[in-house]
Design a protein around this motif. Sequence first.
Motif, PDB file in Angstrom:
ATOM      1  N   LEU A 123      -2.265   6.254   2.152  1.00 34.09           N
ATOM      2  CA  LEU A 123      -3.165   5.251   2.724  1.00 34.09           C
ATOM      3  C   LEU A 123      -2.380   4.206   3.511  1.00 34.09           C
ATOM      4  O   LEU A 123      -2.802   3.767   4.579  1.00 34.09           O
ATOM      5  CB  LEU A 123      -3.962   4.591   1.595  1.00 34.09           C
ATOM      6  N   GLY A 124      -1.259   3.788   2.985  1.00 31.86           N
ATOM      7  CA  GLY A 124      -0.493   2.712   3.617  1.00 31.86           C
ATOM      8  C   GLY A 124       0.660   3.243   4.444  1.00 31.86           C
ATOM      9  O   GLY A 124       0.759   4.438   4.725  1.00 31.86           O
ATOM     10  N   LEU A 125       1.512   2.325   4.832  1.00 34.70           N
ATOM     11  CA  LEU A 125       2.666   2.659   5.659  1.00 34.70           C
ATOM     12  C   LEU A 125       3.943   2.387   4.883  1.00 34.70           C
ATOM     13  O   LEU A 125       4.035   1.380   4.188  1.00 34.70           O
ATOM     14  CB  LEU A 125       2.706   1.775   6.896  1.00 34.70           C
ATOM     15  N   LEU A 172      -8.788  10.753   3.777  1.00 36.17           N
ATOM     16  CA  LEU A 172      -8.381   9.580   3.014  1.00 36.17           C
ATOM     17  C   LEU A 172      -9.573   8.685   2.707  1.00 36.17           C
ATOM     18  O   LEU A 172      -9.411   7.595   2.173  1.00 36.17           O
ATOM     19  CB  LEU A 172      -7.313   8.792   3.781  1.00 36.17           C
ATOM     20  N   LEU A 231      -9.952   7.426  -0.910  1.00 36.12           N
ATOM     21  CA  LEU A 231      -8.899   6.458  -1.223  1.00 36.12           C
ATOM     22  C   LEU A 231      -9.194   5.123  -0.551  1.00 36.12           C
ATOM     23  O   LEU A 231      -9.023   4.049  -1.147  1.00 36.12           O
ATOM     24  CB  LEU A 231      -7.571   7.021  -0.702  1.00 36.12           C
ATOM     25  N   TYR A 247      -4.706  -1.765   4.947  1.00 35.10           N
ATOM     26  CA  TYR A 247      -3.862  -0.599   4.646  1.00 35.10           C
ATOM     27  C   TYR A 247      -2.805  -0.381   5.725  1.00 35.10           C
ATOM     28  O   TYR A 247      -1.650  -0.100   5.422  1.00 35.10           O
ATOM     29  CB  TYR A 247      -4.712   0.677   4.523  1.00 35.10           C
ATOM     30  N   ARG A 248      -3.241  -0.441   6.954  1.00 32.34           N
ATOM     31  CA  ARG A 248      -2.298  -0.207   8.060  1.00 32.34           C
ATOM     32  C   ARG A 248      -2.216  -1.431   8.954  1.00 32.34           C
ATOM     33  O   ARG A 248      -2.147  -1.332  10.171  1.00 32.34           O
ATOM     34  CB  ARG A 248      -2.729   1.028   8.872  1.00 32.34           C
ATOM     35  N   VAL A 304      -9.570   6.293   8.371  1.00 34.13           N
ATOM     36  CA  VAL A 304      -8.173   6.153   8.821  1.00 34.13           C
ATOM     37  C   VAL A 304      -7.988   6.690  10.242  1.00 34.13           C
ATOM     38  O   VAL A 304      -7.551   5.944  11.132  1.00 34.13           O
ATOM     39  CB  VAL A 304      -7.200   6.802   7.818  1.00 34.13           C
ATOM     40  N   TRP A 348       0.851  -1.193   0.000  1.00 38.77           N
ATOM     41  CA  TRP A 348       0.000   0.000   0.000  1.00 38.77           C
ATOM     42  C   TRP A 348       0.876   1.229   0.000  1.00 38.77           C
ATOM     43  O   TRP A 348       1.814   1.332   0.794  1.00 38.77           O
ATOM     44  CB  TRP A 348      -0.929   0.008   1.212  1.00 38.77           C
TER      45      TRP A 348
END
Lengths: 517, 126, 96, 312
Positions: free
Chosen positions: A82-84, D120, D123, D144-145, B68, A78
């Motif tokens: 959005l991702g890391l 976000l 997305l 995603y995380r 998020v 990702w």
Amino acid sequence: MTTPLALPFPADTTPGGFLLVLAILVPIIGILLIWTLGSRRTELVALTTLAIGAAIALAILTELTGTGSAVIYLVGGWRPPLGLALRADGLSVVLIVLTAIVIGAVGIFAKGQFGYDPDAPEKRAPTVFWTLLLGISGALNLIFLGDDLFNLFVAIELVTFTAVPLVCLDGKAETMRAALRYLLFALLGSVMYLLGVALIYSGYGTLDIALLKSVARVEPLLFIAIALMTVGLLAKTALFPLHIWLPAAHAGAPAAASAVLSALVVKGSFFIILRLWFDILPAEATGLGAQMLAGLGALAILFGSVIAICQARLKLLIAYSTVAQIGYLFLMFPLATGSEATPAFASIAWTGGILQLASHAFAKAAMFLAAGLVYDAFGHDRISGLAGAGRVIPITFIAFGLGGMSLMGLPPSGGFSAKWLMLNASVGEGQWWWAAVILCGGLLAAGYVFRVLVPAMARPLARIKVKGPVSRRRELVALALAIMALLIGFVPLEPAPLLGIGRGAEAGLLVPGGLAP
Amino acid sequence: MTGATFDTATLYGLCGAALVGIGLFGLVLDPKPIRKILAFNLVGAGVFLVFGVIARRGAAAGFGGDPVPQALVITGIVVAFSATALAVTLVQRLSSAATDAGQPGQAASVPPKGETGTPGQGDAAS
Amino acid sequence: MSLLADLFTVAAVTLGLVFFVAGTVGIIRFPDSLSRLHALTKADNLGLGFIVLGLLPQCAGVFDALKLLFIWLLVQFAGATGAQLVARVLRREERP
Amino acid sequence: MTETAFFDTLLVVTMIGLAIWMIVVRDVFAAIIGFMAFGLLLSLVWLRIEAPDVGLTEIAVGGGATGVMLLRARGLASAGDAMNAVPSVPFRVLVGVLAGAVALFLGALVVFPPAVAPTLAPLAAEHLASTGVGNPITAVLMAYRAFDTFLETVVVLLALIGVWSLTPDGAWGARPRVASADVPAPLLLLAQWLVPLGIVIGIYITWVGADEPGGKFQGATILAAMWMLVMMAGLRSAPALSSRRLRIALVVGPAIFIAIGVSGFHFAGAFLAYPDGLAKPLILAIEAGLLISIAAMLGMLLAGPPLEGDRP
């Protein structure tokens, strides 16, 4: 009303990127193994894990110097925001290697300690110690590699939860008191940091440091966020006047743990401050804040050193010396941001600061280990009772002395090179007052080091009572660390190219000739 | 920056800000550790609330809030609970140690002479 | 039909609220712990009971209605146990 | 003023009042009960700002479990283990001014937000289908995380090890003592009847979390609470620290996480990436493991360390 921030992360996973994941994952796997395999293999698993970790650190170093650019890994594929992402630049790799060496040395030092007996039922101290040592190494690697501010929050919490129990490993009331105080400071720091993270997200919609560098604007939101995060991290770094938890905590821990806490753990939160100030904050916005940080640093140097001189116990003396030496790190902020007229001096200060960080890590680890050996040998660490001790355990005191040399800044130690570079930078940038502080701090350091060393090496009036033998292996580990502190003094006195890999101008490679003495 | 907006999210954001202030005051000033831990949780609640308001303002794509930051808050709450557990256990052990030694309260803060926490010492006895 | 259901909801929820207010006043005003406990359980049982009853016509399906009833039952159960435990402590404190 | 605005204002005023009361009230026990009530109100707030997942977490972990944890220490701490002297008046004023300044700055930033609120959400929505789950928060936490979530479980594990490190030396490996000497009959009844229901609810909340509000942390907290109830009622004693089964329960979640994550290197091109089409089953597998581990961790955190040695 709302628009997404369409910032693609500028880079892909680089070929060696998986090493970054391994650097974090391997210690955690070690922890899981320790807790499933049982006591018989604890030490073996831990030492093997540390060895693998050191190999990974070296592999990352090789990868970075080989390609000459940052090593990057996008976790899960990702792409931020959005991702890391994990990212190793020259600065992170130096710290990763440093951490691997110091923790490895501490591991060898601690081998066979803590009442360890592979055939007896599992015991508290060894199981906990080795788990936490692995935990600290994984957490610090995450701090050095993480490119996401919230990921870094998880990392500093990991550090807190591993460092605090190490402080009170001996289970005595006074160390638990020190641990609780440490924990409360650390938690205060965490929430302040998290508050800043929230504000940054509200402004920019991303927490990725590399992305933030490109979108950060000079505006109140950014200032408030960075200020909150910095104050929070200062509480964990123990910069004066938020240092009051440190001496009791670092002096109360077992020697092997003190070495890790003083040499590495406080540097973890400092590293994030560096990231915030040099990698996110636009350069033109750092002026007053940088002077304030350095001012506190100067106070820490003077105050910490004077208090160190007054200490009756060796471990407390070393702990207060940490308070002072942390101060030097903050002199970097005004010097390394520098001015447009003198970019060369900025990169000199940058190198000097990182060198100070590394040399202090080696020297302080050596000194705390030496203090542990002193305790083993004589059953106490009262400085007044150590006259002639150096004749009983000479190697230990040589290690202590070499470490002290680096703290004072005597050539040819790492501390000398670091302080010399910072002196050069402060004079070159016309900020001579920092030079005065650096010199003054060196003299005070000489005061507290010689206060221990001179009577210890003198011929004692009465025979000193020896309690037990001292392991030669442990003495050699302390000595090896002290020699490392000495050896890095031989790196050439100019901005190190390694530190600049994957970074901006402050660590730039624009080195005008003839700056080296 | 635009002019002030005032809606439900703003109201709760202000509530979060107030909680942070109140909690910080208690965290620094209250001498009792258990009260400090309580205050830490108040600050945490305030910070999470600010985060939640930021998430609410990011409502888009058919979601009531930006997922998020909401996920980050969930992580944060669990971490804060872990911190509370560690702190509470320290307080608990500390007071039982003080009671065992027959010196409740402050007495333990002055280390007996020569006692440093050096490895091996505490455990050799066990 | 829907108007009737709405009216029922308003009436039942209001009645439930009255019990809650009464219970709260009781907790504050009653002199001894046992009476306070009595006030508390009244609010819990009847107050929540009427609120749940009032909300039943508003449910989208049978499953939602069952969930509401289930919540009420759980609160009854937990409340009764809690009250017993508190009362037990009170009695023990009185005895010596 | 509309009805909802009135409700919101009332809620905010009550919460701030409660918070101030918690700081100033003398009785620690009262402050802790206040905190638990505060947690209930706070979870209402989370519903008002459209974050039901967070609301569930808050009520389970933030208010409930944290409150129980604080109650465990209340009686001990009131004796007066002061961390610092009662602060002087100038220091109080200074801290008050600083804390007030932080609150003011925050408030100003809340009232004057950036012109465009960055988000976000689009997305996250765009990639939601590829994760196979319907709840965007689960997608953030598990895809995603996911690395954050993995590290978070390690944080909780290390916190537990930290708590256990405070065991007195003689008691290492023993069982924490949770049940009192005589268990009240109503508690026993509650444990016998509620626990099966609670287990079902805990698993349901985890399962439903893939597509609706819920998830493993909330579910695990309920399971941990049920476990505490069983231990308090004396139906089962707490497991010994040295218990092999407990240790395996603690590490199974992180271990599955690592195994699936590392296999992603090979099968999906990245650590913690899921192969196409397999995302949802893999996420559910990880969540199942995490449910066990987190429930075990939270339960043992609530139980605390063993304080006296009775090695099994």
